[in-house]
Design a protein around this motif. Structure first.
Motif, PDB file in Angstrom:
ATOM      1  N   GLN A 244      38.556   5.145  24.095  1.00  0.00           N
ATOM      2  CA  GLN A 244      38.142   4.942  24.667  1.00  0.00           C
ATOM      3  C   GLN A 244      36.623   6.063  23.092  1.00  0.00           C
ATOM      4  O   GLN A 244      36.266   5.384  22.121  1.00  0.00           O
ATOM      5  CB  GLN A 244      36.826   4.577  25.114  1.00  0.00           C
ATOM      6  CG  GLN A 244      35.442   3.865  24.768  1.00  0.00           C
ATOM      7  CD  GLN A 244      36.115   2.845  24.497  1.00  0.00           C
ATOM      8  OE1 GLN A 244      36.586   1.586  24.858  1.00  0.00           O
ATOM      9  NE2 GLN A 244      34.279   2.074  24.292  1.00  0.00           N
ATOM     10  N   LEU A 245      37.007   6.970  23.199  1.00  0.00           N
ATOM     11  CA  LEU A 245      36.542   7.849  22.457  1.00  0.00           C
ATOM     12  C   LEU A 245      37.051   8.446  21.717  1.00  0.00           C
ATOM     13  O   LEU A 245      37.266   9.167  20.613  1.00  0.00           O
ATOM     14  CB  LEU A 245      36.642   9.408  23.486  1.00  0.00           C
ATOM     15  CG  LEU A 245      35.709   9.845  24.860  1.00  0.00           C
ATOM     16  CD1 LEU A 245      36.273  11.028  25.224  1.00  0.00           C
ATOM     17  CD2 LEU A 245      34.717   9.267  24.352  1.00  0.00           C
ATOM     18  N   GLY A 246      38.752   7.655  21.125  1.00  0.00           N
ATOM     19  CA  GLY A 246      38.862   7.455  19.908  1.00  0.00           C
ATOM     20  C   GLY A 246      39.860   9.058  19.681  1.00  0.00           C
ATOM     21  O   GLY A 246      40.480   9.091  18.748  1.00  0.00           O
ATOM     22  N   MET A 247      40.306   9.836  20.871  1.00  0.00           N
ATOM     23  CA  MET A 247      40.982  11.560  21.553  1.00  0.00           C
ATOM     24  C   MET A 247      42.667  10.897  20.619  1.00  0.00           C
ATOM     25  O   MET A 247      43.264  11.701  21.241  1.00  0.00           O
ATOM     26  CB  MET A 247      39.974  11.971  22.207  1.00  0.00           C
ATOM     27  CG  MET A 247      38.698  12.443  21.808  1.00  0.00           C
ATOM     28  SD  MET A 247      38.148  13.356  22.916  1.00  0.00           S
ATOM     29  CE  MET A 247      36.735  13.525  22.591  1.00  0.00           C
ATOM     30  N   ARG A 248      42.737   9.621  21.050  1.00  0.00           N
ATOM     31  CA  ARG A 248      44.661   8.743  20.795  1.00  0.00           C
ATOM     32  C   ARG A 248      44.847   9.729  22.477  1.00  0.00           C
ATOM     33  O   ARG A 248      44.484   8.914  23.400  1.00  0.00           O
ATOM     34  CB  ARG A 248      45.643   9.890  19.876  1.00  0.00           C
ATOM     35  CG  ARG A 248      44.855   9.589  18.367  1.00  0.00           C
ATOM     36  CD  ARG A 248      45.580  10.261  17.415  1.00  0.00           C
ATOM     37  NE  ARG A 248      44.968   9.253  16.240  1.00  0.00           N
ATOM     38  CZ  ARG A 248      45.589   8.774  14.726  1.00  0.00           C
ATOM     39  NH1 ARG A 248      47.223   8.122  15.549  1.00  0.00           N
ATOM     40  NH2 ARG A 248      45.115   7.840  14.224  1.00  0.00           N
ATOM     41  N   GLN A 249      45.814  10.451  22.391  1.00  0.00           N
ATOM     42  CA  GLN A 249      46.317  11.692  23.447  1.00  0.00           C
ATOM     43  C   GLN A 249      45.411  12.609  23.722  1.00  0.00           C
ATOM     44  O   GLN A 249      46.701  13.486  24.953  1.00  0.00           O
ATOM     45  CB  GLN A 249      48.095  11.115  23.445  1.00  0.00           C
ATOM     46  CG  GLN A 249      48.040   9.528  23.619  1.00  0.00           C
ATOM     47  CD  GLN A 249      49.489   9.316  23.784  1.00  0.00           C
ATOM     48  OE1 GLN A 249      50.474  10.538  23.642  1.00  0.00           O
ATOM     49  NE2 GLN A 249      50.035   8.261  24.431  1.00  0.00           N
ATOM     50  N   ASP A 250      45.407  13.335  23.286  1.00  0.00           N
ATOM     51  CA  ASP A 250      44.267  14.662  23.214  1.00  0.00           C
ATOM     52  C   ASP A 250      43.640  14.454  24.406  1.00  0.00           C
ATOM     53  O   ASP A 250      41.992  15.247  24.679  1.00  0.00           O
ATOM     54  CB  ASP A 250      43.308  14.388  22.489  1.00  0.00           C
ATOM     55  CG  ASP A 250      43.492  16.389  22.307  1.00  0.00           C
ATOM     56  OD1 ASP A 250      43.512  17.156  23.303  1.00  0.00           O
ATOM     57  OD2 ASP A 250      43.001  16.840  20.928  1.00  0.00           O
ATOM     58  N   PHE A 251      44.042  14.664  26.038  1.00  0.00           N
ATOM     59  CA  PHE A 251      44.093  14.026  27.506  1.00  0.00           C
ATOM     60  C   PHE A 251      43.085  15.789  28.007  1.00  0.00           C
ATOM     61  O   PHE A 251      41.942  15.336  28.447  1.00  0.00           O
ATOM     62  CB  PHE A 251      44.217  14.445  28.371  1.00  0.00           C
ATOM     63  CG  PHE A 251      45.322  13.090  28.108  1.00  0.00           C
ATOM     64  CD1 PHE A 251      44.872  11.859  28.312  1.00  0.00           C
ATOM     65  CD2 PHE A 251      46.534  13.015  27.851  1.00  0.00           C
ATOM     66  CE1 PHE A 251      45.536  10.433  28.042  1.00  0.00           C
ATOM     67  CE2 PHE A 251      47.703  11.784  27.835  1.00  0.00           C
ATOM     68  CZ  PHE A 251      47.024  10.850  27.639  1.00  0.00           C
ATOM     69  N   GLU A 252      43.636  16.262  27.239  1.00  0.00           N
ATOM     70  CA  GLU A 252      42.141  18.046  27.101  1.00  0.00           C
ATOM     71  C   GLU A 252      41.354  18.131  26.181  1.00  0.00           C
ATOM     72  O   GLU A 252      39.950  18.881  27.397  1.00  0.00           O
ATOM     73  CB  GLU A 252      42.964  19.510  26.799  1.00  0.00           C
ATOM     74  CG  GLU A 252      42.954  20.864  26.873  1.00  0.00           C
ATOM     75  CD  GLU A 252      43.702  21.601  26.296  1.00  0.00           C
ATOM     76  OE1 GLU A 252      43.106  23.037  26.223  1.00  0.00           O
ATOM     77  OE2 GLU A 252      45.150  21.952  26.269  1.00  0.00           O
ATOM     78  N   LYS A 253      41.318  17.993  25.282  1.00  0.00           N
ATOM     79  CA  LYS A 253      39.846  17.181  24.695  1.00  0.00           C
ATOM     80  C   LYS A 253      38.586  16.360  25.671  1.00  0.00           C
ATOM     81  O   LYS A 253      37.761  16.688  25.432  1.00  0.00           O
ATOM     82  CB  LYS A 253      40.306  17.264  23.022  1.00  0.00           C
ATOM     83  CG  LYS A 253      38.685  16.691  22.437  1.00  0.00           C
ATOM     84  CD  LYS A 253      39.474  16.568  20.920  1.00  0.00           C
ATOM     85  CE  LYS A 253      38.006  16.561  20.353  1.00  0.00           C
ATOM     86  NZ  LYS A 253      38.452  16.467  18.533  1.00  0.00           N
ATOM     87  N   ALA A 254      39.670  15.263  25.381  1.00  0.00           N
ATOM     88  CA  ALA A 254      38.989  14.393  26.681  1.00  0.00           C
ATOM     89  C   ALA A 254      38.575  15.097  27.804  1.00  0.00           C
ATOM     90  O   ALA A 254      36.510  14.799  28.158  1.00  0.00           O
ATOM     91  CB  ALA A 254      38.867  13.085  26.343  1.00  0.00           C
ATOM     92  N   SER A 255      39.372  15.638  28.068  1.00  0.00           N
ATOM     93  CA  SER A 255      38.811  16.239  29.443  1.00  0.00           C
ATOM     94  C   SER A 255      37.358  17.331  29.626  1.00  0.00           C
ATOM     95  O   SER A 255      36.951  17.263  30.438  1.00  0.00           O
ATOM     96  CB  SER A 255      40.042  17.038  30.506  1.00  0.00           C
ATOM     97  OG  SER A 255      41.028  16.069  30.694  1.00  0.00           O
ATOM     98  N   LEU A 256      37.100  18.602  28.714  1.00  0.00           N
ATOM     99  CA  LEU A 256      36.520  18.441  28.717  1.00  0.00           C
ATOM    100  C   LEU A 256      35.354  18.090  27.755  1.00  0.00           C
ATOM    101  O   LEU A 256      34.287  18.664  28.325  1.00  0.00           O
ATOM    102  CB  LEU A 256      37.052  19.878  26.807  1.00  0.00           C
ATOM    103  CG  LEU A 256      38.699  20.604  27.210  1.00  0.00           C
ATOM    104  CD1 LEU A 256      38.238  20.939  26.043  1.00  0.00           C
ATOM    105  CD2 LEU A 256      37.617  21.704  28.331  1.00  0.00           C
ATOM    106  N   LYS A 257      35.335  17.378  27.021  1.00  0.00           N
ATOM    107  CA  LYS A 257      33.823  16.067  26.859  1.00  0.00           C
ATOM    108  C   LYS A 257      33.445  15.811  28.101  1.00  0.00           C
ATOM    109  O   LYS A 257      32.364  15.655  28.378  1.00  0.00           O
ATOM    110  CB  LYS A 257      34.682  14.924  26.120  1.00  0.00           C
ATOM    111  CG  LYS A 257      33.139  13.768  26.003  1.00  0.00           C
ATOM    112  CD  LYS A 257      32.998  14.113  24.993  1.00  0.00           C
ATOM    113  CE  LYS A 257      31.652  12.893  25.056  1.00  0.00           C
ATOM    114  NZ  LYS A 257      30.592  13.455  24.049  1.00  0.00           N
ATOM    115  N   ILE A 258      34.409  14.960  28.884  1.00  0.00           N
ATOM    116  CA  ILE A 258      33.877  14.868  30.063  1.00  0.00           C
ATOM    117  C   ILE A 258      33.109  15.227  31.466  1.00  0.00           C
ATOM    118  O   ILE A 258      32.263  15.905  32.084  1.00  0.00           O
ATOM    119  CB  ILE A 258      35.400  14.455  31.012  1.00  0.00           C
ATOM    120  CG1 ILE A 258      35.876  13.034  30.609  1.00  0.00           C
ATOM    121  CG2 ILE A 258      34.795  13.820  32.704  1.00  0.00           C
ATOM    122  CD1 ILE A 258      37.075  12.451  31.488  1.00  0.00           C
TER     123      ILE A 258
END
Length: 282
Positions: A244-258
C-alpha cells in the motif's frame, strides 16, 4: 521475535556507579518514563540507589498514551513513589503545569519548608529517549541539555540551574545489562530507547503490528487504508502495508515507516504497557 535485544555501553555502567555517590548532594529524584510504557521504561537497577531520597515518577509524552492505561498504572503504583506527575515535554505550558503538580505535592511542600530559601536539588534519571533532556530544557528556559531523536547523546552527569529554585543533576539515559523479559527490550526499541542500527526493524514492526491488532484492532487498517488481511497474521499485514505504501518488497523500509509513525503519534493514543481488566488497582 527472534532477535535478542540488548544495549549497555560502558558509560551507562559508569553512570550507575556515580549516581549512588551523588545522592548525598540531592534532595530528591525525578525518574522520567515514557507514559506509553511506564513500567517497561523504568530502570530496575537504579531504584535501590535513588530511593534513599524521595522519588517522583514523571510520565512524559502523556499526550501520546492511552489515558485508560495511564489511569490503571497510576492507580496501582501511586503508593510506590512520593508522587506520580504527568507532562508533555513538547508543550509550551510544561513548566507551569509541572510546577503546579509538584508544588501541590505534600512531600515536595515539606522539602521546600525545610530548605527555607535555598534551591532544592534533584537528580534526573530516565531510560534513553524518554524526553529527559527536552524536559530539563523547558524548565531551564534554554537549551542546555543536549537533545536528539537518538539515544545515547548525554554521556556525563552535570548540574543545570533553573529559574524555579530547582537545580537539576542531569544524567545519561540508562538501561540495564540484561533484559530478563525480551518484550521489555522490544518495547524500548520501538520507543527509540536503543539505537535503530542495532535492531532488526522488521522484528520490531511485526511485534508492534501484532500488539496493535490485538489491543487496538481498527488502527492499522485505518492508518494505512487496508482491510484484506487476517487480524492474527502480522506478516500478511506487513506485506499489505508495504504494498500500500508503494515500497514493493522493501519490508525493512516499510517497517521503519510503521515504527516512526507510532513514535510520532500517527496511530493516535496507544500504550505499549497494556493492562487488562484483571489488573489490580489499589
Amino acid at each position: 521475535m527472534t532477535q535478542q535485544i540488548q544495549w549497555f555501553p560502558g558509560h551507562m555502567a559508569k553512570t550507575i556507579r556515580e549516581i549512588g555517590e551523588q545522592m548525598k548532594l540531592v534532595d530528591f529524584s525525578l525518574e522520567i518514563v515514557d507514559a506509553r510504557a511506564p513500567e517497561s521504561t523504568q530502570n530496575p537497577q537504579i531504584m535501590d540507589s535513588i530511593s534513599v531520597k524521595p522519588v517522583f515518577l514523571i510520565l512524559n509524552k502523556i499526550d501520546l498514551a492511552d489515558a485508560r492505561q495511564v489511569h490503571k498504572f497510576v492507580a496501582a503504583n501511586k503508593d510506590k513513589f512520593a508522587g506520580i506527575l504527568t507532562t508533555d515535554a513538547k508543550m509550551g505550558l510544561l513548566s507551569k503545569d509541572f510546577l503546579r503538580q509538584l508544588k501541590t505535592n505534600p512531600v515536595y511542600a515539606k522539602m521546600v519548608e525545610n530548605k527555607k530559601a535555598a534551591s532544592l536539588k534533584a537528580l534526573v534519571v530516565g531510560t534513553p529517549n524518554v524526553g529527559k533532556s527536552t524536559f530539563i530544557n523547558h524548565l531551564a528556559g534554554k537549551n542546555i541539555a543536549r537533545t536528539a531523536n537518538t539515544p545515547g547523546v548525554t554521556r556525563f552527569l552535570y548540574w543545570i540551574r533553573t529559574k524555579y529554585d530547582l537545580d537539576f543533576l542531569d544524567t545519561p539515559g540508562l538501561l540495564w545489562p540484561k533484559f530478563e523479559n525480551q518484550e521489555i527490550g522490544t518495547k524500548i526499541g520501538i520507543l527509540g530507547g536503543i539505537k535503530d542500527t542495532l535492531l532488526a526493524p522488521d522484528d520490531l514492526a511485526l511485534w508492534l503490528i501484532s500488539f496493535i491488532q490485538k489491543n487496538y484492532p481498527t488502527v492499522i487498517a485505518t492508518r494505512y487504508k487496508i482491510s484484506h488481511f487476517p487480524l492474527d497474521n502480522p506478516i500478511a499485514a506487513l506485506m499489505s502495508i508495504t504494498s500500500q505504501l508503494g515500497m514493493r518488497q522493501d519490508f525493512e523500509k516499510a517497517s521503519l515507516k510503521i515504527i516512526n509513525d507510532f513514535r510520532s503519534g500517527k496511530f493516535g493514543q496507544i500504550s505499549l504497557d497494556f493492562y487488562g481488566d484483571d489488573y489490580i488497582e489499589n
